[in-house]
Design a protein around this motif. Structure first.
Motif, short mmCIF file in Angstrom:
data_model
loop_
_atom_site.label_atom_id
_atom_site.label_comp_id
_atom_site.label_asym_id
_atom_site.label_seq_id
_atom_site.Cartn_x
_atom_site.Cartn_y
_atom_site.Cartn_z
N LYS A 22 62.34 118.30 55.20
CA LYS A 22 62.80 119.69 55.28
C LYS A 22 62.26 120.52 54.11
CE LYS A 22 66.93 118.60 57.92
NZ LYS A 22 68.39 118.48 57.90
N ALA A 23 62.19 119.91 52.93
CA ALA A 23 61.65 120.62 51.77
C ALA A 23 60.16 120.92 51.96
CB ALA A 23 61.88 119.79 50.50
N ILE A 24 59.44 119.97 52.52
CA ILE A 24 58.02 120.17 52.80
C ILE A 24 57.86 121.27 53.85
CG2 ILE A 24 55.92 119.10 53.73
CD1 ILE A 24 57.04 116.43 52.47
N GLU A 25 58.71 121.25 54.87
CA GLU A 25 58.67 122.30 55.90
C GLU A 25 58.92 123.67 55.28
OE1 GLU A 25 60.65 123.14 60.27
OE2 GLU A 25 61.90 122.18 58.75
N ALA A 26 59.90 123.77 54.41
CA ALA A 26 60.21 125.05 53.76
C ALA A 26 59.04 125.51 52.89
CB ALA A 26 61.48 124.92 52.92
N LYS A 27 58.44 124.59 52.15
CA LYS A 27 57.31 124.94 51.30
C LYS A 27 56.11 125.34 52.16
CE LYS A 27 57.69 124.94 47.48
NZ LYS A 27 57.98 126.03 46.52
N SER A 28 55.96 124.69 53.31
CA SER A 28 54.90 125.03 54.25
C SER A 28 55.09 126.46 54.77
CB SER A 28 54.91 124.03 55.41
OG SER A 28 54.06 124.42 56.43
N ALA A 29 56.32 126.83 55.08
CA ALA A 29 56.61 128.19 55.54
C ALA A 29 56.34 129.20 54.42
CB ALA A 29 58.05 128.28 56.01
N GLU A 30 56.67 128.83 53.20
CA GLU A 30 56.40 129.70 52.05
C GLU A 30 54.89 129.87 51.86
OE1 GLU A 30 57.07 129.62 47.22
OE2 GLU A 30 58.46 128.48 48.48
N GLU B 60 49.64 127.00 44.71
CA GLU B 60 50.83 126.47 44.02
C GLU B 60 51.78 125.78 45.01
OE1 GLU B 60 51.35 126.12 40.72
OE2 GLU B 60 49.29 126.86 40.63
N CYS B 61 51.96 126.38 46.17
CA CYS B 61 52.81 125.76 47.19
C CYS B 61 52.22 124.43 47.64
CB CYS B 61 52.97 126.68 48.40
SG CYS B 61 54.00 128.12 48.10
N GLU B 62 50.91 124.39 47.76
CA GLU B 62 50.26 123.15 48.17
C GLU B 62 50.48 122.06 47.13
OE1 GLU B 62 46.09 121.58 50.00
OE2 GLU B 62 46.00 123.16 48.51
N LYS B 63 50.43 122.42 45.87
CA LYS B 63 50.70 121.45 44.80
C LYS B 63 52.13 120.92 44.91
CE LYS B 63 47.44 123.42 41.49
NZ LYS B 63 47.32 124.16 40.22
N SER B 64 53.07 121.82 45.18
CA SER B 64 54.47 121.41 45.35
C SER B 64 54.61 120.46 46.54
CB SER B 64 55.37 122.62 45.55
OG SER B 64 55.36 123.44 44.41
N CYS B 65 53.91 120.77 47.62
CA CYS B 65 53.94 119.89 48.80
C CYS B 65 53.40 118.51 48.46
CB CYS B 65 53.12 120.49 49.94
SG CYS B 65 53.97 121.77 50.86
N ALA B 66 52.35 118.46 47.67
CA ALA B 66 51.76 117.17 47.29
C ALA B 66 52.77 116.31 46.53
CB ALA B 66 50.50 117.38 46.48
N VAL B 67 53.53 116.94 45.64
CA VAL B 67 54.56 116.21 44.89
C VAL B 67 55.63 115.70 45.84
CG1 VAL B 67 56.40 116.46 43.17
CG2 VAL B 67 54.14 117.43 42.72
N LEU B 68 56.09 116.56 46.73
CA LEU B 68 57.12 116.16 47.70
C LEU B 68 56.63 115.03 48.61
CD1 LEU B 68 58.43 119.70 48.66
CD2 LEU B 68 59.75 117.90 47.51
N ILE B 69 55.38 115.11 49.03
CA ILE B 69 54.82 114.07 49.89
C ILE B 69 54.76 112.74 49.14
CG2 ILE B 69 52.70 113.31 51.05
CD1 ILE B 69 52.31 116.34 51.79
#
Length: 96
Positions: A6-14, A29-38
């Protein structure tokens, strides 16, 4: 574990919203956050097994993420082509 999806989905929407505004720094920056979450999700997924209902929710989330990603790529293509033309960065290294 679904919280990570869900956090990755939210960051993807952002990320999609930023791409729609042509705010490419925010997209990166959002992509970097997604990488950490993944990365965190990979660790968690080794220890937990999803129930059938959770797998269904995971599938829904993944489809949403893939739709967002496709829209981001369409929006980013002209920007990526410009960077590639300028010789600053190969397009394949910018977005996942």
């Amino acid at each position: 574990m679904l919280d990570y999806y869900k956090a990755i989905e939210a960051k993807s929407a952002e990320m999609l919203a930023a791409a729609m505004q042509q705010n490419w720094d925010c997209v990166v920056e959002c992509e970097k956050s997604c990488a950490v979450l993944i990365g965190e999700l990979r660790v968690q997924s080794q220890e937990l097994v999803l129930t059938p209902a959770q797998r269904k929710e995971k599938t829904r989330i993944m489809q949403s993420i893939l739709r967002n990603d496709a829209q981001i790529r369409v929006l980013a293509e002209p920007w990526l082509a410009t960077l590639e033309y300028m010789g600053k960065v190969p397009a394949s290294s910018v977005l996942h």
